[in-house]
Design an enzyme around this catalytic site. Structure first.
Site, mmCIF file in Angstrom:
data_model
loop_
_atom_site.group_PDB
_atom_site.id
_atom_site.type_symbol
_atom_site.label_atom_id
_atom_site.label_comp_id
_atom_site.label_asym_id
_atom_site.label_seq_id
_atom_site.Cartn_x
_atom_site.Cartn_y
_atom_site.Cartn_z
ATOM 1 N N ASP A 71 1.813 -8.933 -33.827
ATOM 2 C CA ASP A 71 0.356 -8.385 -33.526
ATOM 3 C C ASP A 71 0.402 -7.032 -34.183
ATOM 4 O OD1 ASP A 71 2.191 -6.913 -31.804
ATOM 5 O OD2 ASP A 71 0.678 -6.710 -30.353
ATOM 6 N N GLU A 72 1.373 -6.906 -35.428
ATOM 7 C CA GLU A 72 1.400 -5.422 -36.145
ATOM 8 C C GLU A 72 0.763 -5.605 -37.641
ATOM 9 O OE1 GLU A 72 5.457 -4.594 -36.120
ATOM 10 O OE2 GLU A 72 5.767 -5.045 -33.756
#
Length: 340
Positions: free
Chosen positions: A236-237
């Site tokens: 989720d980066e």
């Protein structure tokens, strides 16, 4: 009877009388000028004799018997031909047999000639077949090269693309950062972590998580320029690279819009996914002594400040943040912090 035989054996011949006028022209030669009959015209009015030079009369032309002649049609298209003159059966008569030589390919194109326009034993026919075969092979090779090039481009694109979101991946990000560093380009860097994303995966499943990531990716692309690079570098980066960023103002505006849009509930199969984003920003200045890795670390420190500042916000790096970060206990992990 002789001319009929010559028409078959030498379809590009001419028969000249004593004054140098054409009394018969082979069918292929006449095809070069279908609207202008050659019979009755002087040979040297139709053709310009290039070599041997300085021949302007029939007497001089007859003197070249047995010598290779280099000629060119006087009117367009000015096709070059080779010729050989021999004495005819009648007194004062001459026969000149002509050929295209190496200009045969152009001649075939210019005059729409076919194999029927050449003697059956003429090597020109075989040469035309070879030229045609070579052209076909070159065209096939060209198409194959285009397909291979397309496949190579597609493979390279796939190697630089995150398959789930269609964004660039970490490999592509590293490539873009290295390129900007080599060029000495000033750029802005935004590191983005999603808040509460792990809770979506845990409660609604990975399909919901994938849907959220795709939605977030679309928002990021829509809120950035075509010249910017948006990459997914972890679960989720995300990282956004903004070339020629003069200060943090542009990044602040982009970050604010991204946070506002993805903080809105995201519907998924009757349920609602709720997330936000924490952002850390920094600027790479080629005039400074900083490396790209150090600027990445600056953005990470700013991201850390956003996380500990309450999430759902953006922080622009300043040196004081690094001192603050050292006084804070390190997070257990971004996903863990997102769900605390």
């Amino acid at each position: 009877m002789l001319t009929r035989s010559l028409d078959v054996l030498c379809p590009m011949h001419v028969v000249l009388n004593a004054t140098g006028h054409v009394v018969h022209a082979g069918p292929t030669l006449q095809k070069l000028r279908p609207d202008l009959p050659m019979v009755g015209r002087r040979f040297l009015e139709i053709f310009d004799l290039k070599r041997p030079r300085a021949i302007t009369s029939m007497e001089g032309l007859r003197a070249t018997a047995g010598t290779k002649l280099h000629l060119q049609l006087r009117d367009a298209p000015k096709t070059e031909v080779k010729g050989l003159l021999v004495a005819g059966a009648e007194d004062g008569q001459s026969i000149v047999n002509l050929s295209f030589g190496i200009s045969v390919v152009d001649a075939v194109s210019d005059y729409a000639l076919t194999s029927a326009d050449f003697a059956a034993t003429d090597l020109t026919v075989e040469m035309l077949y070879l030229v045609e075969a070579k052209s076909a092979a070159m065209e096939a090779s060209r198409k194959l090269n285009l397909r291979l090039q397309g496949a190579m481009i597609a493979a390279e694109e796939q190697a630089f693309t995150d398959t789930l979101t269609g964004l660039k991946n970490r490999r592509a990000m590293d490539h873009v950062l290295a390129r900007h560093a080599d060029w000495g380009t000033r750029f802005g860097l935004m590191q983005i972590d999603l808040d509460w994303f792990k809770a979506v995966n845990d409660t609604l499943g990975h399909a919901a998580g994938d849907h959220v990531l795709q939605t977030v990716a679309r928002v990021m692309v829509e809120e950035t320029r075509d010249s910017d690079t948006v990459a997914r570098v972890g679960g989720d980066e995300f990282v956004i690279i903004l070339p020629h960023a003069k200060d943090g103002e542009a990044m602040t505006g982009i970050g604010r819009r991204i946070i506002q849009r993805i903080s809105k509930p995201i519907p998924f199969q009757g349920d609602v996914c709720r997330i936000s984003a924490s952002i850390g920003s920094a600027i790479f200045d080629p005039a400074s002594s900083q490396t790209v890795a150090e600027v990445m670390d600056d953005a990470d420190v700013a991201l850390y400040a956003s996380k500990h500042g309450g999430r759902g916000q953006q922080t622009q790096y300043v040196p004081a943040l690094r001192h603050d970060a050292q006084n804070l206990a390190p997070p257990v992990g971004r996903d863990a912090a997102s769900n605390a």
